[in-house]
Design an enzyme around this catalytic site. Structure first.
Site, mmCIF file in Angstrom:
data_model
loop_
_atom_site.group_PDB
_atom_site.id
_atom_site.type_symbol
_atom_site.label_atom_id
_atom_site.label_comp_id
_atom_site.label_asym_id
_atom_site.label_seq_id
_atom_site.Cartn_x
_atom_site.Cartn_y
_atom_site.Cartn_z
ATOM 1 N N TYR A 61 -3.837 0.321 0.138
ATOM 2 C CA TYR A 61 -3.696 1.277 -0.958
ATOM 3 C C TYR A 61 -4.757 2.359 -0.761
ATOM 4 C CZ TYR A 61 -0.767 -2.056 -3.552
ATOM 5 O OH TYR A 61 0.227 -2.911 -3.965
ATOM 6 N N PHE A 221 6.933 -3.594 -8.955
ATOM 7 C CA PHE A 221 7.990 -2.638 -9.322
ATOM 8 C C PHE A 221 8.816 -3.130 -10.507
ATOM 9 C CE2 PHE A 221 7.892 -1.478 -4.583
ATOM 10 C CZ PHE A 221 6.937 -0.506 -4.786
ATOM 11 N N GLY A 225 11.545 -0.583 -10.785
ATOM 12 C CA GLY A 225 12.831 -1.125 -10.364
ATOM 13 C C GLY A 225 13.260 -0.592 -9.015
#
Length: 298
Positions: A61, A221, A225
Protein backbone atom coordinates in the site's frame (compact mmCIF):
# COMPACT_ATOMS: atom_id res chain seq x y z
CA UNK A 1 -27.46 7.77 20.25
CA UNK A 2 -25.59 10.30 18.06
CA UNK A 3 -23.66 8.57 15.31
CA UNK A 4 -20.40 10.13 16.58
CA UNK A 5 -20.84 8.29 19.90
CA UNK A 6 -21.08 4.80 18.39
CA UNK A 7 -17.84 2.88 18.78
CA UNK A 8 -16.39 -0.20 17.16
CA UNK A 9 -17.60 -2.22 20.15
CA UNK A 10 -21.14 -2.06 18.72
CA UNK A 11 -20.14 -4.67 16.12
CA UNK A 12 -19.24 -7.29 18.73
CA UNK A 13 -15.90 -9.05 19.01
CA UNK A 14 -13.90 -12.07 17.85
CA UNK A 15 -10.66 -13.67 19.00
CA UNK A 16 -8.08 -13.07 16.28
CA UNK A 17 -5.06 -15.16 17.10
CA UNK A 18 -4.52 -14.41 20.78
CA UNK A 19 -6.27 -11.01 20.84
CA UNK A 20 -9.95 -10.26 21.27
CA UNK A 21 -10.76 -7.57 18.68
CA UNK A 22 -13.86 -5.65 17.70
CA UNK A 23 -15.40 -7.00 14.52
CA UNK A 24 -15.39 -3.50 13.00
CA UNK A 25 -11.82 -2.71 12.04
CA UNK A 26 -10.11 -0.33 9.64
CA UNK A 27 -8.43 -0.89 6.28
CA UNK A 28 -5.54 1.44 5.51
CA UNK A 29 -5.39 1.14 1.71
CA UNK A 30 -7.39 4.33 1.11
CA UNK A 31 -5.17 6.42 3.37
CA UNK A 32 -2.37 6.49 0.81
CA UNK A 33 -3.75 8.38 -2.27
CA UNK A 34 -4.07 11.74 -0.50
CA UNK A 35 -0.76 13.63 -0.88
CA UNK A 36 -1.53 15.50 2.37
CA UNK A 37 -0.76 12.61 4.69
CA UNK A 38 -1.76 14.65 7.73
CA UNK A 39 -5.37 13.79 6.89
CA UNK A 40 -4.54 10.08 6.94
CA UNK A 41 -2.94 10.47 10.36
CA UNK A 42 -6.09 12.15 11.67
CA UNK A 43 -8.29 9.36 10.31
CA UNK A 44 -6.12 6.63 11.84
CA UNK A 45 -6.09 8.32 15.24
CA UNK A 46 -9.83 8.90 15.12
CA UNK A 47 -10.38 5.23 14.27
CA UNK A 48 -8.51 4.13 17.39
CA UNK A 49 -10.33 6.76 19.46
CA UNK A 50 -13.59 5.14 18.27
CA UNK A 51 -12.49 1.73 19.52
CA UNK A 52 -10.91 0.21 16.42
CA UNK A 53 -8.34 -2.33 17.54
CA UNK A 54 -7.77 -4.19 14.25
CA UNK A 55 -5.98 -2.24 11.51
CA UNK A 56 -5.30 -3.86 8.16
CA UNK A 57 -2.40 -2.86 5.92
CA UNK A 58 0.06 -4.29 3.41
CA UNK A 59 3.66 -4.01 2.32
CA UNK A 60 2.42 -2.78 -1.07
CA UNK A 61 0.00 0.00 0.00
CA UNK A 62 1.97 2.96 -1.31
CA UNK A 63 1.30 6.65 -1.95
CA UNK A 64 2.44 8.64 -4.99
CA UNK A 65 3.91 11.18 -2.59
CA UNK A 66 3.64 12.55 0.91
CA UNK A 67 4.01 15.65 3.03
CA UNK A 68 4.48 14.10 6.48
CA UNK A 69 8.07 13.66 7.59
CA UNK A 70 8.41 10.39 9.49
CA UNK A 71 12.12 10.59 10.20
CA UNK A 72 13.62 9.41 6.94
CA UNK A 73 11.57 11.59 4.60
CA UNK A 74 7.97 11.99 3.42
CA UNK A 75 5.64 9.12 4.25
CA UNK A 76 4.86 6.99 1.20
CA UNK A 77 3.64 3.70 2.63
CA UNK A 78 0.52 2.98 4.67
CA UNK A 79 2.73 1.26 7.21
CA UNK A 80 4.66 4.52 7.67
CA UNK A 81 1.41 6.44 8.12
CA UNK A 82 0.27 3.93 10.75
CA UNK A 83 3.53 4.35 12.65
CA UNK A 84 3.36 8.15 12.45
CA UNK A 85 -0.24 8.14 13.69
CA UNK A 86 -0.28 5.41 16.29
CA UNK A 87 3.20 4.69 17.67
CA UNK A 88 3.80 4.00 20.48
CA UNK A 89 1.09 1.45 19.81
CA UNK A 90 -1.70 0.64 22.28
CA UNK A 91 -1.22 -2.83 23.73
CA UNK A 92 -4.64 -3.96 22.52
CA UNK A 93 -4.06 -2.92 18.89
CA UNK A 94 -3.67 -5.70 16.28
CA UNK A 95 -1.99 -4.68 13.03
CA UNK A 96 -2.53 -7.19 10.24
CA UNK A 97 -0.40 -6.88 7.14
CA UNK A 98 -0.09 -8.65 3.80
CA UNK A 99 2.94 -9.82 1.86
CA UNK A 100 3.30 -11.55 -1.49
CA UNK A 101 3.70 -8.63 -3.88
CA UNK A 102 6.65 -6.31 -4.34
CA UNK A 103 6.52 -2.66 -5.38
CA UNK A 104 9.06 -1.05 -7.68
CA UNK A 105 8.66 2.33 -9.39
CA UNK A 106 9.36 0.75 -12.79
CA UNK A 107 6.90 -2.14 -12.65
CA UNK A 108 4.36 -1.19 -10.01
CA UNK A 109 2.81 -4.18 -8.25
CA UNK A 110 4.01 -7.63 -9.15
CA UNK A 111 3.82 -11.00 -7.54
CA UNK A 112 6.90 -12.01 -5.60
CA UNK A 113 6.22 -15.07 -3.53
CA UNK A 114 9.79 -16.35 -3.32
CA UNK A 115 10.94 -17.12 0.23
CA UNK A 116 13.63 -14.44 -0.02
CA UNK A 117 11.12 -11.88 -1.30
CA UNK A 118 8.65 -12.69 1.46
CA UNK A 119 11.30 -12.36 4.15
CA UNK A 120 12.35 -9.00 2.70
CA UNK A 121 8.74 -7.79 2.84
CA UNK A 122 8.30 -8.97 6.42
CA UNK A 123 11.47 -7.13 7.41
CA UNK A 124 10.27 -4.05 5.51
CA UNK A 125 6.97 -4.14 7.42
CA UNK A 126 8.85 -4.42 10.71
CA UNK A 127 11.07 -1.47 9.83
CA UNK A 128 8.32 0.82 8.55
CA UNK A 129 5.96 0.00 11.42
CA UNK A 130 8.73 0.23 13.99
CA UNK A 131 7.95 -3.19 15.47
CA UNK A 132 10.05 -6.15 16.55
CA UNK A 133 7.31 -8.57 15.47
CA UNK A 134 4.18 -8.53 13.32
CA UNK A 135 0.85 -9.45 14.92
CA UNK A 136 -0.65 -11.08 11.82
CA UNK A 137 0.75 -11.61 8.34
CA UNK A 138 -1.57 -12.67 5.52
CA UNK A 139 -0.02 -14.34 2.49
CA UNK A 140 -1.56 -12.59 -0.53
CA UNK A 141 -1.52 -14.66 -3.71
CA UNK A 142 -2.62 -14.26 -7.31
CA UNK A 143 -5.46 -16.74 -7.64
CA UNK A 144 -4.99 -18.74 -10.84
CA UNK A 145 -7.36 -21.16 -12.58
CA UNK A 146 -6.71 -24.80 -11.90
CA UNK A 147 -4.41 -26.28 -9.30
CA UNK A 148 -1.76 -24.11 -7.71
CA UNK A 149 0.04 -24.22 -4.40
CA UNK A 150 0.84 -22.00 -1.44
CA UNK A 151 3.08 -24.56 0.28
CA UNK A 152 6.47 -22.97 -0.37
CA UNK A 153 5.36 -19.40 0.36
CA UNK A 154 3.31 -20.25 3.42
CA UNK A 155 6.08 -22.51 4.68
CA UNK A 156 8.52 -19.61 4.42
CA UNK A 157 6.21 -17.44 6.55
CA UNK A 158 5.79 -20.28 9.03
CA UNK A 159 9.58 -20.34 9.40
CA UNK A 160 9.54 -16.61 10.15
CA UNK A 161 6.81 -17.22 12.71
CA UNK A 162 8.95 -19.87 14.36
CA UNK A 163 11.81 -17.33 14.41
CA UNK A 164 9.62 -14.89 16.35
CA UNK A 165 9.15 -12.26 13.63
CA UNK A 166 5.44 -13.10 13.20
CA UNK A 167 2.86 -14.09 15.80
CA UNK A 168 0.02 -15.34 13.58
CA UNK A 169 -0.54 -16.26 9.94
CA UNK A 170 -3.41 -15.82 7.50
CA UNK A 171 -4.22 -16.03 3.81
CA UNK A 172 -5.59 -13.59 1.25
CA UNK A 173 -7.29 -14.11 -2.13
CA UNK A 174 -7.42 -17.89 -1.74
CA UNK A 175 -9.63 -20.92 -2.33
CA UNK A 176 -10.42 -23.66 0.17
CA UNK A 177 -7.70 -25.95 -1.18
CA UNK A 178 -5.16 -23.24 -0.34
CA UNK A 179 -6.54 -23.08 3.20
CA UNK A 180 -6.34 -26.86 3.53
CA UNK A 181 -2.75 -26.84 2.31
CA UNK A 182 -1.69 -24.01 4.61
CA UNK A 183 -3.34 -25.52 7.70
CA UNK A 184 -1.28 -28.65 7.20
CA UNK A 185 1.82 -26.45 7.62
CA UNK A 186 0.87 -24.02 10.41
CA UNK A 187 -2.24 -22.59 12.11
CA UNK A 188 -4.28 -20.12 10.04
CA UNK A 189 -6.22 -17.49 12.01
CA UNK A 190 -7.72 -15.44 9.15
CA UNK A 191 -8.78 -15.61 5.52
CA UNK A 192 -9.08 -12.29 3.73
CA UNK A 193 -10.95 -12.37 0.40
CA UNK A 194 -13.07 -10.05 -1.73
CA UNK A 195 -16.70 -10.41 -0.64
CA UNK A 196 -19.74 -8.15 -0.82
CA UNK A 197 -23.48 -8.24 -1.42
CA UNK A 198 -22.89 -7.87 -5.16
CA UNK A 199 -19.49 -9.53 -5.39
CA UNK A 200 -19.76 -12.93 -3.73
CA UNK A 201 -18.74 -15.35 -6.44
CA UNK A 202 -18.34 -18.77 -4.83
CA UNK A 203 -17.19 -17.32 -1.50
CA UNK A 204 -20.23 -18.31 0.60
CA UNK A 205 -18.96 -21.85 1.05
CA UNK A 206 -15.48 -20.71 2.13
CA UNK A 207 -16.98 -18.17 4.53
CA UNK A 208 -19.03 -20.91 6.18
CA UNK A 209 -16.07 -23.29 6.27
CA UNK A 210 -13.94 -20.68 8.02
CA UNK A 211 -16.68 -20.37 10.63
CA UNK A 212 -16.69 -24.14 11.19
CA UNK A 213 -12.91 -24.08 11.68
CA UNK A 214 -12.92 -21.05 13.99
CA UNK A 215 -11.05 -18.92 11.46
CA UNK A 216 -11.84 -15.23 10.98
CA UNK A 217 -13.21 -14.39 7.54
CA UNK A 218 -12.22 -10.82 6.64
CA UNK A 219 -13.88 -9.42 3.49
CA UNK A 220 -12.25 -6.63 1.56
CA UNK A 221 -14.20 -4.42 -0.87
CA UNK A 222 -17.33 -4.96 1.24
CA UNK A 223 -18.46 -1.42 0.35
CA UNK A 224 -16.89 -1.11 -3.11
CA UNK A 225 -18.14 -4.54 -4.23
CA UNK A 226 -17.53 -5.16 -7.91
CA UNK A 227 -16.01 -1.67 -8.25
CA UNK A 228 -13.07 -2.94 -6.18
CA UNK A 229 -10.16 -0.46 -6.22
CA UNK A 230 -12.39 2.23 -7.77
CA UNK A 231 -14.07 2.66 -4.39
CA UNK A 232 -17.62 3.09 -3.17
CA UNK A 233 -20.23 3.86 -5.80
CA UNK A 234 -23.34 6.02 -5.66
CA UNK A 235 -25.72 3.59 -7.36
CA UNK A 236 -27.06 0.75 -5.23
CA UNK A 237 -29.53 -2.09 -5.67
CA UNK A 238 -33.14 -1.18 -4.92
CA UNK A 239 -33.22 -3.62 -1.99
CA UNK A 240 -30.19 -1.95 -0.40
CA UNK A 241 -31.72 1.49 -0.87
CA UNK A 242 -35.01 0.34 0.70
CA UNK A 243 -33.32 -1.07 3.79
CA UNK A 244 -31.23 2.09 4.13
CA UNK A 245 -34.35 4.26 4.08
CA UNK A 246 -36.07 2.07 6.66
CA UNK A 247 -33.15 2.42 9.09
CA UNK A 248 -32.29 6.03 8.31
CA UNK A 249 -28.74 5.08 7.32
CA UNK A 250 -26.69 5.14 4.14
CA UNK A 251 -26.55 2.28 1.62
CA UNK A 252 -22.87 1.89 2.46
CA UNK A 253 -23.79 1.28 6.10
CA UNK A 254 -26.32 -1.34 5.01
CA UNK A 255 -23.59 -3.11 3.03
CA UNK A 256 -21.36 -3.20 6.11
CA UNK A 257 -24.19 -4.34 8.39
CA UNK A 258 -25.01 -7.13 5.92
CA UNK A 259 -21.35 -8.14 5.89
CA UNK A 260 -21.15 -8.44 9.67
CA UNK A 261 -24.35 -10.47 9.82
CA UNK A 262 -22.91 -13.20 7.60
CA UNK A 263 -21.40 -14.81 10.70
CA UNK A 264 -19.91 -14.05 14.12
CA UNK A 265 -16.45 -14.80 12.71
CA UNK A 266 -16.75 -12.17 9.94
CA UNK A 267 -14.64 -9.04 10.52
CA UNK A 268 -15.13 -5.82 8.56
CA UNK A 269 -12.20 -3.62 7.52
CA UNK A 270 -13.72 -0.68 5.62
CA UNK A 271 -11.19 1.91 4.60
CA UNK A 272 -11.48 5.64 4.03
CA UNK A 273 -9.40 8.78 4.03
CA UNK A 274 -12.27 10.88 5.38
CA UNK A 275 -13.17 11.19 9.06
CA UNK A 276 -16.90 11.68 8.39
CA UNK A 277 -17.02 8.46 6.38
CA UNK A 278 -15.02 6.72 9.11
CA UNK A 279 -17.65 7.66 11.70
CA UNK A 280 -20.43 6.37 9.44
CA UNK A 281 -18.60 3.11 8.77
CA UNK A 282 -18.05 2.41 12.45
CA UNK A 283 -21.68 3.28 13.25
CA UNK A 284 -22.76 0.57 10.79
CA UNK A 285 -21.72 -1.92 13.44
CA UNK A 286 -24.81 -0.92 15.43
CA UNK A 287 -27.22 -1.57 12.54
CA UNK A 288 -29.14 -4.83 12.95
CA UNK A 289 -31.02 -6.19 9.95
CA UNK A 290 -34.01 -8.49 10.39
CA UNK A 291 -34.37 -11.79 8.55
CA UNK A 292 -37.01 -10.16 6.36
CA UNK A 293 -34.57 -7.37 5.47
CA UNK A 294 -31.67 -9.75 4.83
CA UNK A 295 -33.65 -12.01 2.49
CA UNK A 296 -33.87 -9.64 -0.51
CA UNK A 297 -30.25 -8.62 -0.07
CA UNK A 298 -29.13 -12.14 -0.85
Amino acid sequence: MPVEDITAAAAGSWTLGDHRVHRMGFGSMRTTPDPDTRRAVRVLRRAVDLGVDHVDTAAFYVSPGGTLNVGSGPARYATELIRAALAPYPEHLVIATKVGFAYTPATGLREDASPAGLRAQVEENLRRLGRDHLDLVNLRIVRRPGRDTVAESFGALADLRDAGLIRHLGLSNVRQEHLDEAQAIAPVVAVQNAYAIDNRGDEDALLRECGRRGIAYVPFFAIAGSRRESGAGVVHAAAVEAVARAHGVTPHQVRLAWTLQQGPHVLAIPGTGDTAHLVENIAAGAVRLSAAELAPLG
